[in-house]
Design a protein around this motif. Structure first.
Motif, PDB file in Angstrom:
ATOM      1  N   ALA A 124       0.814  -1.225   0.000  1.00  0.00           N
ATOM      2  CA  ALA A 124       0.000   0.000   0.000  1.00  0.00           C
ATOM      3  C   ALA A 124       0.843   1.270   0.000  1.00  0.00           C
ATOM      4  O   ALA A 124       0.469   2.261  -0.624  1.00  0.00           O
ATOM      5  CB  ALA A 124      -0.932   0.005   1.211  1.00  0.00           C
ATOM      6  N   TYR A 125       1.983   1.260   0.711  1.00  0.00           N
ATOM      7  CA  TYR A 125       2.737   2.494   0.920  1.00  0.00           C
ATOM      8  C   TYR A 125       4.164   2.493   0.369  1.00  0.00           C
ATOM      9  O   TYR A 125       4.830   3.515   0.402  1.00  0.00           O
ATOM     10  CB  TYR A 125       2.800   2.824   2.417  1.00  0.00           C
ATOM     11  N   GLY A 126       4.633   1.363  -0.121  1.00  0.00           N
ATOM     12  CA  GLY A 126       6.008   1.301  -0.600  1.00  0.00           C
ATOM     13  C   GLY A 126       6.963   0.909   0.510  1.00  0.00           C
ATOM     14  O   GLY A 126       6.564   0.571   1.619  1.00  0.00           O
ATOM     15  N   LYS A 127       8.227   0.973   0.194  1.00  0.00           N
ATOM     16  CA  LYS A 127       9.263   0.560   1.137  1.00  0.00           C
ATOM     17  C   LYS A 127       9.372   1.575   2.274  1.00  0.00           C
ATOM     18  O   LYS A 127       9.580   2.763   2.034  1.00  0.00           O
ATOM     19  CB  LYS A 127      10.601   0.444   0.411  1.00  0.00           C
ATOM     20  N   PRO A 128       9.264   1.106   3.528  1.00  0.00           N
ATOM     21  CA  PRO A 128       9.321   2.037   4.658  1.00  0.00           C
ATOM     22  C   PRO A 128      10.749   2.283   5.128  1.00  0.00           C
ATOM     23  O   PRO A 128      11.668   1.532   4.811  1.00  0.00           O
ATOM     24  CB  PRO A 128       8.559   1.283   5.744  1.00  0.00           C
ATOM     25  N   TYR A 129      10.911   3.336   5.916  1.00  0.00           N
ATOM     26  CA  TYR A 129      12.112   3.501   6.715  1.00  0.00           C
ATOM     27  C   TYR A 129      11.830   2.682   7.967  1.00  0.00           C
ATOM     28  O   TYR A 129      10.799   2.865   8.620  1.00  0.00           O
ATOM     29  CB  TYR A 129      12.331   4.979   7.059  1.00  0.00           C
ATOM     30  N   LYS A 130      12.713   1.751   8.308  1.00  0.00           N
ATOM     31  CA  LYS A 130      12.504   0.891   9.473  1.00  0.00           C
ATOM     32  C   LYS A 130      13.448   1.322  10.579  1.00  0.00           C
ATOM     33  O   LYS A 130      14.617   1.615  10.335  1.00  0.00           O
ATOM     34  CB  LYS A 130      12.774  -0.568   9.117  1.00  0.00           C
ATOM     35  N   THR A 131      12.921   1.359  11.806  1.00  0.00           N
ATOM     36  CA  THR A 131      13.752   1.735  12.954  1.00  0.00           C
ATOM     37  C   THR A 131      13.258   1.028  14.208  1.00  0.00           C
ATOM     38  O   THR A 131      12.128   0.533  14.243  1.00  0.00           O
ATOM     39  CB  THR A 131      13.763   3.268  13.161  1.00  0.00           C
ATOM     40  N   VAL A 132      14.116   0.994  15.209  1.00  0.00           N
ATOM     41  CA  VAL A 132      13.766   0.446  16.515  1.00  0.00           C
ATOM     42  C   VAL A 132      13.938   1.563  17.535  1.00  0.00           C
ATOM     43  O   VAL A 132      15.005   2.167  17.630  1.00  0.00           O
ATOM     44  CB  VAL A 132      14.664  -0.759  16.884  1.00  0.00           C
ATOM     45  N   LEU A 133      12.860   1.868  18.264  1.00  0.00           N
ATOM     46  CA  LEU A 133      12.882   2.874  19.320  1.00  0.00           C
ATOM     47  C   LEU A 133      12.283   2.268  20.585  1.00  0.00           C
ATOM     48  O   LEU A 133      11.164   1.735  20.544  1.00  0.00           O
ATOM     49  CB  LEU A 133      12.064   4.111  18.935  1.00  0.00           C
ATOM     50  N   GLY A 136      12.696  -0.440  22.073  1.00  0.00           N
ATOM     51  CA  GLY A 136      12.321  -1.847  21.945  1.00  0.00           C
ATOM     52  C   GLY A 136      11.179  -2.122  20.977  1.00  0.00           C
ATOM     53  O   GLY A 136      10.763  -3.268  20.834  1.00  0.00           O
ATOM     54  N   HIS A 137      10.661  -1.112  20.314  1.00  0.00           N
ATOM     55  CA  HIS A 137       9.586  -1.290  19.339  1.00  0.00           C
ATOM     56  C   HIS A 137      10.129  -1.138  17.921  1.00  0.00           C
ATOM     57  O   HIS A 137      10.958  -0.271  17.659  1.00  0.00           O
ATOM     58  CB  HIS A 137       8.460  -0.259  19.559  1.00  0.00           C
ATOM     59  N   VAL A 138       9.624  -1.979  17.029  1.00  0.00           N
ATOM     60  CA  VAL A 138      10.000  -1.917  15.622  1.00  0.00           C
ATOM     61  C   VAL A 138       8.948  -1.082  14.900  1.00  0.00           C
ATOM     62  O   VAL A 138       7.747  -1.359  15.024  1.00  0.00           O
ATOM     63  CB  VAL A 138      10.065  -3.329  14.996  1.00  0.00           C
ATOM     64  N   ASP A 146       3.465   0.363  14.106  1.00  0.00           N
ATOM     65  CA  ASP A 146       4.201  -0.375  15.130  1.00  0.00           C
ATOM     66  C   ASP A 146       4.171  -1.845  14.725  1.00  0.00           C
ATOM     67  O   ASP A 146       3.124  -2.491  14.736  1.00  0.00           O
ATOM     68  CB  ASP A 146       3.547  -0.181  16.502  1.00  0.00           C
ATOM     69  N   MET A 147       5.342  -2.374  14.345  1.00  0.00           N
ATOM     70  CA  MET A 147       5.461  -3.734  13.813  1.00  0.00           C
ATOM     71  C   MET A 147       6.149  -4.682  14.795  1.00  0.00           C
ATOM     72  O   MET A 147       6.614  -5.746  14.411  1.00  0.00           O
ATOM     73  CB  MET A 147       6.242  -3.696  12.494  1.00  0.00           C
ATOM     74  N   THR A 148       6.198  -4.327  16.066  1.00  0.00           N
ATOM     75  CA  THR A 148       6.905  -5.099  17.077  1.00  0.00           C
ATOM     76  C   THR A 148       6.433  -6.550  17.147  1.00  0.00           C
ATOM     77  O   THR A 148       7.224  -7.456  17.346  1.00  0.00           O
ATOM     78  CB  THR A 148       6.768  -4.420  18.455  1.00  0.00           C
ATOM     79  N   GLU A 149       5.154  -6.785  16.950  1.00  0.00           N
ATOM     80  CA  GLU A 149       4.588  -8.134  17.028  1.00  0.00           C
ATOM     81  C   GLU A 149       4.684  -8.892  15.705  1.00  0.00           C
ATOM     82  O   GLU A 149       4.184 -10.010  15.583  1.00  0.00           O
ATOM     83  CB  GLU A 149       3.116  -8.055  17.460  1.00  0.00           C
ATOM     84  N   GLY A 150       5.267  -8.261  14.672  1.00  0.00           N
ATOM     85  CA  GLY A 150       5.357  -8.890  13.355  1.00  0.00           C
ATOM     86  C   GLY A 150       4.202  -8.496  12.442  1.00  0.00           C
ATOM     87  O   GLY A 150       4.145  -8.895  11.283  1.00  0.00           O
ATOM     88  N   TYR A 151       3.273  -7.724  12.977  1.00  0.00           N
ATOM     89  CA  TYR A 151       2.142  -7.181  12.225  1.00  0.00           C
ATOM     90  C   TYR A 151       1.861  -5.789  12.791  1.00  0.00           C
ATOM     91  O   TYR A 151       2.429  -5.411  13.821  1.00  0.00           O
ATOM     92  CB  TYR A 151       0.898  -8.079  12.353  1.00  0.00           C
ATOM     93  N   ALA A 152       1.021  -5.022  12.137  1.00  0.00           N
ATOM     94  CA  ALA A 152       0.715  -3.670  12.618  1.00  0.00           C
ATOM     95  C   ALA A 152      -0.155  -3.753  13.870  1.00  0.00           C
ATOM     96  O   ALA A 152      -1.324  -4.103  13.790  1.00  0.00           O
ATOM     97  CB  ALA A 152       0.009  -2.865  11.533  1.00  0.00           C
TER      98      ALA A 152
END
Length: 161
Positions: free
Chosen positions: A114-123, A125-127, A144-150
């Motif tokens: 839907a949105y293209g390639k994101p900038y990924k970061t960890v803050l 302890g959250h992805v 927030d993708m910490t659980e492997g899904y939004a």
């Protein structure tokens, strides 16, 4: 000869378009809308007109600027206390979706599609998958993708820290 060059140029344009499309899927002003409430142009009065009075309202006077936090089932909205301008919205259940149809529970594939390639970061302890508007960093759509899904969808004009 000219026909061959034209076909080569057209092929090159098609290939470049396909390669760059994920990078160009930037978020727009309209992407910051949930249930008719836009982070960048709505205010406290329009929130109440569309969603009714919040279930919970908390005034935070010690911040700069002072904020008022409005809580609706599945949606939290923060506004500047004096002006009513929205600065932050969080979707935390599947009752709401983004303008492009992404809901809490979405997979990385669905979000990237839907949105293209994101900038990924960890803050802390959250992805996070982060999408900026232009100029970069002014307004952000964050998953927030910490659980492997939004698990949360965040719209914000506030700095990340």
């Amino acid at each position: 000869m000219i026909k061959r060059i034209s076909i080569t140029v057209i092929t090159l344009i098609v290939v470049l378009t396909m390669l760059l499309t994920p990078c160009l899927a930037a978020v727009t002003h309209d992407d910051f809308t949930v249930k008719g409430i836009n982070l960048l142009s709505s205010n406290y009065d329009s929130i109440v007109a569309k969603l009714g009075e919040p279930k919970k309202k908390i005034n935070e006077e010690y911040g700069q600027p002072p904020l008022t936090h409005l809580s609706y089932p599945g949606l939290k909205i923060s506004v500047i206390s004096e002006s009513g301008q929205i600065v932050h919205m969080v979707i935390d259940n599947g009752d709401y979706q983004t303008k492009r149809g992404v809901k809490v529970g979405a997979t990385p594939y669905k979000i990237t599609k839907a949105y293209g390639k994101p900038y990924k970061t960890v803050l802390r302890g959250h992805v996070y998958y982060i999408y900026d508007t232009e100029p970069a960093g002014a307004n952000r759509l964050i998953f927030d993708m910490t659980e492997g899904y939004a698990s949360k969808i965040i719209y914000t004009t506030m700095p990340l820290n």
